[in-house]
Design an enzyme around this catalytic site. Sequence first.
Site, PDB file in Angstrom:
ATOM      1  CG  HIS A  29      32.021  32.398  36.076  1.00 42.13           C
ATOM      2  ND1 HIS A  29      31.288  30.989  36.343  1.00 42.13           N
ATOM      3  CD2 HIS A  29      30.569  32.938  35.758  1.00 42.13           C
ATOM      4  CE1 HIS A  29      29.981  30.892  36.201  1.00 42.13           C
ATOM      5  NE2 HIS A  29      29.527  31.870  35.907  1.00 42.13           N
TER       6      HIS A  29
ATOM      7  CG  ASP B 159      27.126  40.080  35.321  1.00 45.13           C
ATOM      8  OD1 ASP B 159      26.117  40.170  34.693  1.00 45.13           O
ATOM      9  OD2 ASP B 159      27.170  39.268  36.147  1.00 45.13           O
TER      10      ASP B 159
HETATM   11  N1  ACO Z   1      38.655  40.829  41.175  1.00 43.60           N
HETATM   12  C1  ACO Z   1      39.579  40.394  42.184  1.00 43.60           C
HETATM   13  N2  ACO Z   1      40.003  39.451  42.579  1.00 43.60           N
HETATM   14  C2  ACO Z   1      39.100  38.396  42.385  1.00 43.60           C
HETATM   15  C3  ACO Z   1      37.979  38.405  41.686  1.00 43.60           C
HETATM   16  C4  ACO Z   1      37.640  39.706  40.893  1.00 43.60           C
HETATM   17  N3  ACO Z   1      36.624  39.875  40.379  1.00 43.60           N
HETATM   18  N4  ACO Z   1      37.245  37.212  41.580  1.00 43.60           N
HETATM   19  C5  ACO Z   1      37.947  36.469  42.396  1.00 43.60           C
HETATM   20  N5  ACO Z   1      39.023  37.162  42.526  1.00 43.60           N
HETATM   21  C6  ACO Z   1      40.126  36.536  43.385  1.00 43.60           C
HETATM   22  C7  ACO Z   1      39.827  36.208  45.108  1.00 43.60           C
HETATM   23  O1  ACO Z   1      40.191  37.304  45.715  1.00 43.60           O
HETATM   24  C8  ACO Z   1      40.543  34.962  45.353  1.00 43.60           C
HETATM   25  O2  ACO Z   1      41.935  35.332  45.566  1.00 43.60           O
HETATM   26  P1  ACO Z   1      42.967  34.679  46.607  1.00 43.60           P
HETATM   27  O3  ACO Z   1      42.949  33.115  45.924  1.00 43.60           O
HETATM   28  O4  ACO Z   1      44.150  35.473  46.783  1.00 43.60           O
HETATM   29  O5  ACO Z   1      42.022  34.673  47.921  1.00 43.60           O
HETATM   30  C9  ACO Z   1      40.629  33.992  43.975  1.00 43.60           C
HETATM   31  O6  ACO Z   1      40.567  35.216  42.936  1.00 43.60           O
HETATM   32  C10 ACO Z   1      39.464  33.089  43.872  1.00 43.60           C
HETATM   33  O7  ACO Z   1      38.328  33.747  44.295  1.00 43.60           O
HETATM   34  P2  ACO Z   1      36.971  33.167  44.978  1.00 43.60           P
HETATM   35  O8  ACO Z   1      36.325  34.192  45.534  1.00 43.60           O
HETATM   36  O9  ACO Z   1      37.377  32.034  45.676  1.00 43.60           O
HETATM   37  O10 ACO Z   1      36.027  32.787  43.768  1.00 43.60           O
HETATM   38  P3  ACO Z   1      34.516  32.143  43.792  1.00 43.60           P
HETATM   39  O11 ACO Z   1      34.655  31.141  42.742  1.00 43.60           O
HETATM   40  O12 ACO Z   1      34.276  31.974  45.119  1.00 43.60           O
HETATM   41  O13 ACO Z   1      33.884  33.522  43.175  1.00 43.60           O
HETATM   42  C11 ACO Z   1      32.870  34.998  41.758  1.00 43.60           C
HETATM   43  C12 ACO Z   1      33.332  33.685  41.884  1.00 43.60           C
HETATM   44  C13 ACO Z   1      31.793  35.479  42.945  1.00 43.60           C
HETATM   45  C14 ACO Z   1      32.275  35.405  40.702  1.00 43.60           C
HETATM   46  C15 ACO Z   1      34.147  36.302  41.948  1.00 43.60           C
HETATM   47  O14 ACO Z   1      35.023  35.910  40.928  1.00 43.60           O
HETATM   48  C16 ACO Z   1      33.600  37.542  41.951  1.00 43.60           C
HETATM   49  O15 ACO Z   1      33.332  38.211  43.094  1.00 43.60           O
HETATM   50  N6  ACO Z   1      33.545  38.353  40.785  1.00 43.60           N
HETATM   51  C17 ACO Z   1      33.316  39.793  40.720  1.00 43.60           C
HETATM   52  C18 ACO Z   1      31.676  39.670  40.827  1.00 43.60           C
HETATM   53  C19 ACO Z   1      31.059  39.351  39.524  1.00 43.60           C
HETATM   54  O16 ACO Z   1      31.467  39.664  38.554  1.00 43.60           O
HETATM   55  N7  ACO Z   1      30.052  38.528  39.570  1.00 43.60           N
HETATM   56  C20 ACO Z   1      29.407  37.891  38.542  1.00 43.60           C
HETATM   57  C21 ACO Z   1      29.377  36.502  38.259  1.00 43.60           C
HETATM   58  S1  ACO Z   1      28.654  35.943  37.057  1.00 43.60           S
HETATM   59  C22 ACO Z   1      27.182  35.777  37.349  1.00 43.60           C
HETATM   60  O17 ACO Z   1      26.843  35.528  38.571  1.00 43.60           O
HETATM   61  C23 ACO Z   1      26.173  35.922  36.513  1.00 43.60           C
END
Ligand code: ACO
Length: 428
Positions: free
Chosen positions: A306, A363
């Site tokens: 998140h 979620d």
């Molecule tokens: N699985 C694996 N790796 C992940 C995940 C995940 N779910 N989420 C983040 N990471 C990793 C990224 O690859 C990144 O790694 P790196 O530093 O080696 O490049 C690091 O963690 C940071 O991730 P970002 O994408 O920069 O985080 P951001 O804050 O932009 O994204 C998000 C947040 C979109 C929620 C992300 O965690 C994600 O894609 N999660 C899965 C989708 C999801 O569950 N979305 C619902 C969110 S809650 C809502 O909207 C109601």
Amino acid sequence: MSEFAELKFRDKVYQLPVVIGTENEIAVDISKLRAQSGLITLDDGYGNTGSCISEITYIDGDKGILRYRGYPIEELAEKSSFVETAYMVMLGELPTNSQLAEFRAKLAEHEFLHESLRHHFEGFSSDAHPMAILSAMINAMGCFQPAMIEPEDDDHFLDSAARLISKVRTIAAAAYKQSIGHPMIYPRSDLPYTSNFLHMMFSKPNNRYEPTPEVVKALNQFLILHADHEQNCSTSTVRMVGSSQANLYASISSGVCALWGHLHGGANQAVIQMLLEIHESGMSVDQFIEKVKNKDANMRLMGFGHRVYKNYDPRARYLKSACDSVLQNLGVKSPLLDIARELEERALNDSYFVERKLYPNVDFYSGIILRAIGIPLNMFTVMFAIGRIPGWIAHWRENHLNPNGRIHRPRQVYNGQTVRSYIPMEER
Ligand code: ACO
């Protein structure tokens, strides 16, 4: 006494006012920075940008705290109803008995769709995604109440809000009926909000569906936990669109589109698809975790991570324990819940997730509850939208009433071609 932060750039020092919120959140106000120094700020994805000052929802992402108007979500999920929470989120205070009764009466008054609006359903293909239908129908609702609502007037505002909250429920259920080729079921004014929705979803002309109290409670809790979440992608979209003075319906219709994406509200559907894939493929949880960690696979553990929570999402914590009691009460066994629990346990003990502070978000467990109460997969994000409507309305109004409000218009750092001359077609 006013506090300032200092920014030194090319021999000059600029003083930037510091703004402190009621929960001691500290921000540097850079609104005059460009005028004073020529500098803009750059923050891809707005991860470190406060877009507004808001009184609606407080999140502490490090401690895992979420409160609407000061009330902890756990307390609301235990003691309140969705309708009461919606009122409080939108108007700032819990309603009195008579205010709540009046609001419920308004919801009942607005539960039907105008016949012309109802005919819109015939224009959608039967396999249309319900989120597309929901967004289109909410925008179309504006055609049936063309006068711009007056958000300054509490009664007028509440009437428009009730119209939206009530009709969205009817539209959502009708979109589902349309997708399975069943006739739309008319709402029943004698039923409370959640039971009425379940009736429209699952009753048939020849068979009335009666939800158990457990199902009604679980759905109420789901909706309460989704009622607001400050400046997330869809809410920021609603505020952005509303900042141009676009009406409530147009702004909320845009919010539905933003919510649809699988990195946002669409994740609740994606989580179940992921759990089903693991279950049906026979892949082990360890294998799946390794796949997710491999960046080349371009996969994410859906329902994890998140932007704001660097700790357990409090909604996920609540829903995880609610899963057990809902499944037990309904006598449903879910192998998907076992897989989800195992995934969580492995991930929380794996350095990849620990170092990046990736925890279950709202979620991760919500879909298991929705599935247990019979909501079809392609309706999951619609359920999220029904819950989020009060939050979107509250933010739209707060934005609209802000005396310092301006159209939202970020800047950019241009990194494209510098000036060049047009090349006639024959010379290219
Ligand atoms: N699985 C694996 N790796 C992940 C995940 C995940 N779910 N989420 C983040 N990471 C990793 C990224 O690859 C990144 O790694 P790196 O530093 O080696 O490049 C690091 O963690 C940071 O991730 P970002 O994408 O920069 O985080 P951001 O804050 O932009 O994204 C998000 C947040 C979109 C929620 C992300 O965690 C994600 O894609 N999660 C899965 C989708 C999801 O569950 N979305 C619902 C969110 S809650 C809502 O909207 C109601």
